[in-house]
Write a protein that holds these residues in place. Structure first.
Motif, PDB file in Angstrom:
ATOM      1  N   VAL A 117       0.805  -1.205   0.038  1.00 21.14           N
ATOM      2  CA  VAL A 117      -0.130   0.023   0.104  1.00 21.14           C
ATOM      3  C   VAL A 117       0.969   1.084  -0.058  1.00 21.14           C
ATOM      4  O   VAL A 117       2.098   1.379   0.633  1.00 21.14           O
ATOM      5  N   GLY A 118       0.482   2.227  -0.800  1.00 17.64           N
ATOM      6  CA  GLY A 118       1.364   3.511  -0.916  1.00 17.64           C
ATOM      7  C   GLY A 118       0.613   4.770  -1.274  1.00 17.64           C
ATOM      8  O   GLY A 118      -0.755   4.583  -1.742  1.00 17.64           O
ATOM      9  N   GLN A 119       0.787   5.964  -0.516  1.00 17.12           N
ATOM     10  CA  GLN A 119       0.066   6.889  -0.606  1.00 17.12           C
ATOM     11  C   GLN A 119       0.853   7.742  -1.521  1.00 17.12           C
ATOM     12  O   GLN A 119       1.912   8.023  -2.075  1.00 17.12           O
ATOM     13  N   ILE A 120      -0.099   8.572  -2.270  1.00 18.95           N
ATOM     14  CA  ILE A 120       0.463   9.508  -3.212  1.00 18.95           C
ATOM     15  C   ILE A 120       1.279  10.746  -2.616  1.00 18.95           C
ATOM     16  O   ILE A 120       0.803  10.999  -1.340  1.00 18.95           O
ATOM     17  N   ILE A 121       2.245  11.161  -3.017  1.00 19.19           N
ATOM     18  CA  ILE A 121       3.077  12.195  -2.379  1.00 19.19           C
ATOM     19  C   ILE A 121       2.822  13.659  -2.872  1.00 19.19           C
ATOM     20  O   ILE A 121       3.383  14.539  -2.381  1.00 19.19           O
ATOM     21  N   GLY A 122       1.939  13.794  -3.949  1.00 18.27           N
ATOM     22  CA  GLY A 122       1.359  15.072  -4.114  1.00 18.27           C
ATOM     23  C   GLY A 122       2.671  15.740  -5.329  1.00 18.27           C
ATOM     24  O   GLY A 122       2.328  16.736  -5.607  1.00 18.27           O
ATOM     25  N   LEU A 123       3.167  14.905  -5.886  1.00 16.05           N
ATOM     26  CA  LEU A 123       4.143  15.392  -7.166  1.00 16.05           C
ATOM     27  C   LEU A 123       4.279  14.384  -8.337  1.00 16.05           C
ATOM     28  O   LEU A 123       3.638  13.182  -8.238  1.00 16.05           O
ATOM     29  N   LYS A 124       4.252  14.999  -9.593  1.00 18.01           N
ATOM     30  CA  LYS A 124       4.408  14.246 -10.564  1.00 18.01           C
ATOM     31  C   LYS A 124       5.444  14.168 -11.313  1.00 18.01           C
ATOM     32  O   LYS A 124       6.543  15.359 -11.141  1.00 18.01           O
ATOM     33  N   ASP A 125       6.115  13.223 -12.174  1.00 16.56           N
ATOM     34  CA  ASP A 125       7.314  12.867 -13.016  1.00 16.56           C
ATOM     35  C   ASP A 125       7.380  13.958 -13.891  1.00 16.56           C
ATOM     36  O   ASP A 125       6.271  14.655 -14.343  1.00 16.56           O
ATOM     37  N   LYS A 126       8.232  13.876 -15.106  1.00 17.40           N
ATOM     38  CA  LYS A 126       8.484  14.569 -16.101  1.00 17.40           C
ATOM     39  C   LYS A 126       7.215  14.298 -17.066  1.00 17.40           C
ATOM     40  O   LYS A 126       6.853  14.908 -18.310  1.00 17.40           O
ATOM     41  N   HIS A 127       6.797  12.906 -17.034  1.00 18.98           N
ATOM     42  CA  HIS A 127       5.496  12.392 -17.819  1.00 18.98           C
ATOM     43  C   HIS A 127       4.400  12.639 -17.248  1.00 18.98           C
ATOM     44  O   HIS A 127       3.174  12.124 -17.804  1.00 18.98           O
ATOM     45  N   LEU A 128       4.285  13.483 -16.313  1.00 22.73           N
ATOM     46  CA  LEU A 128       3.088  13.921 -15.459  1.00 22.73           C
ATOM     47  C   LEU A 128       2.291  12.708 -14.940  1.00 22.73           C
ATOM     48  O   LEU A 128       1.006  12.451 -14.241  1.00 22.73           O
ATOM     49  N   VAL A 129       3.276  11.456 -14.583  1.00 25.31           N
ATOM     50  CA  VAL A 129       2.927  10.277 -13.672  1.00 25.31           C
ATOM     51  C   VAL A 129       2.873  10.669 -12.179  1.00 25.31           C
ATOM     52  O   VAL A 129       3.775  11.136 -11.682  1.00 25.31           O
ATOM     53  N   GLU A 130       1.869  10.359 -11.516  1.00 27.63           N
ATOM     54  CA  GLU A 130       1.648  10.588 -10.180  1.00 27.63           C
ATOM     55  C   GLU A 130       2.757   9.639  -9.469  1.00 27.63           C
ATOM     56  O   GLU A 130       3.040   8.504  -9.767  1.00 27.63           O
ATOM     57  N   ILE A 131       3.454  10.317  -8.377  1.00 28.29           N
ATOM     58  CA  ILE A 131       4.244   9.546  -7.775  1.00 28.29           C
ATOM     59  C   ILE A 131       4.091   9.216  -6.265  1.00 28.29           C
ATOM     60  O   ILE A 131       3.386   9.557  -5.567  1.00 28.29           O
ATOM     61  N   TYR A 132       4.244   7.841  -6.136  1.00 29.65           N
ATOM     62  CA  TYR A 132       3.546   7.096  -4.642  1.00 29.65           C
ATOM     63  C   TYR A 132       4.653   6.557  -3.881  1.00 29.65           C
ATOM     64  O   TYR A 132       5.799   6.363  -4.495  1.00 29.65           O
ATOM     65  N   LYS A 133       4.542   6.499  -2.702  1.00 27.97           N
ATOM     66  CA  LYS A 133       5.434   5.732  -1.760  1.00 27.97           C
ATOM     67  C   LYS A 133       5.833   4.403  -2.523  1.00 27.97           C
ATOM     68  O   LYS A 133       4.697   3.713  -2.638  1.00 27.97           O
TER      69      LYS A 133
END
Length: 128
Positions: free
Chosen positions: A53-69
């Motif tokens: 299980v992981g929570q979104i961190i509120g940021l996106k990478d260069k391809h606008l993919v959401e970043i998760y724990k």
């Protein structure tokens, strides 16, 4: 207000599911961990492993993919970093080989210049 999104791996469906995290104990004392997805038409519940299980961190990478724990990201130099959460500092952080301590987005890298290349659950070999 920032929306908190949670993902969990559903082994039964062999995919990531995104929704609300529900954890607790059954009356017999055994534990459960579910992701619930509710919309106007239906309500679905997926059993997930707590370690996956992981929570979104509120940021996106260069391809606008959401970043998760639990995600593994790469910067422009090819350095690999694990996105984790530090309870003592109450903050998401980055871990990488050769670093003596944790770093943070903005300090170590700009999230918009990174790329999510996998996650620690499905691609642990990336960190070796």
């Amino acid at each position: 207000m920032r929306q908190i999104k949670i993902r969990g791996w559903s082994e039964a469906h062999n995919e990531w599911v995104f929704g609300n995290l529900v954890q607790g104990n059954y009356t017999d004392g055994s534990k459960f961990c579910h992701i619930e997805i509710a919309d106007a038409n239906e309500h679905r519940v997926y059993q997930v492993a707590p370690k996956l299980v992981g929570q979104i961190i509120g940021l996106k990478d260069k391809h606008l993919v959401e970043i998760y724990k639990g995600d593994i990201i790469s910067d422009s130099t090819g350095r690999l970093m694990l996105v984790d959460y530090n309870n003592e500092l109450a903050s998401f952080c980055l871990k990488s080989k050769g670093w003596a301590f944790l770093h943070y987005f903005g300090e170590a890298v700009d999230a918009s210049k990174t790329e999510v290349i996998g996650n620690v659950y499905q691609n642990p070999e990336l960190l070796k």
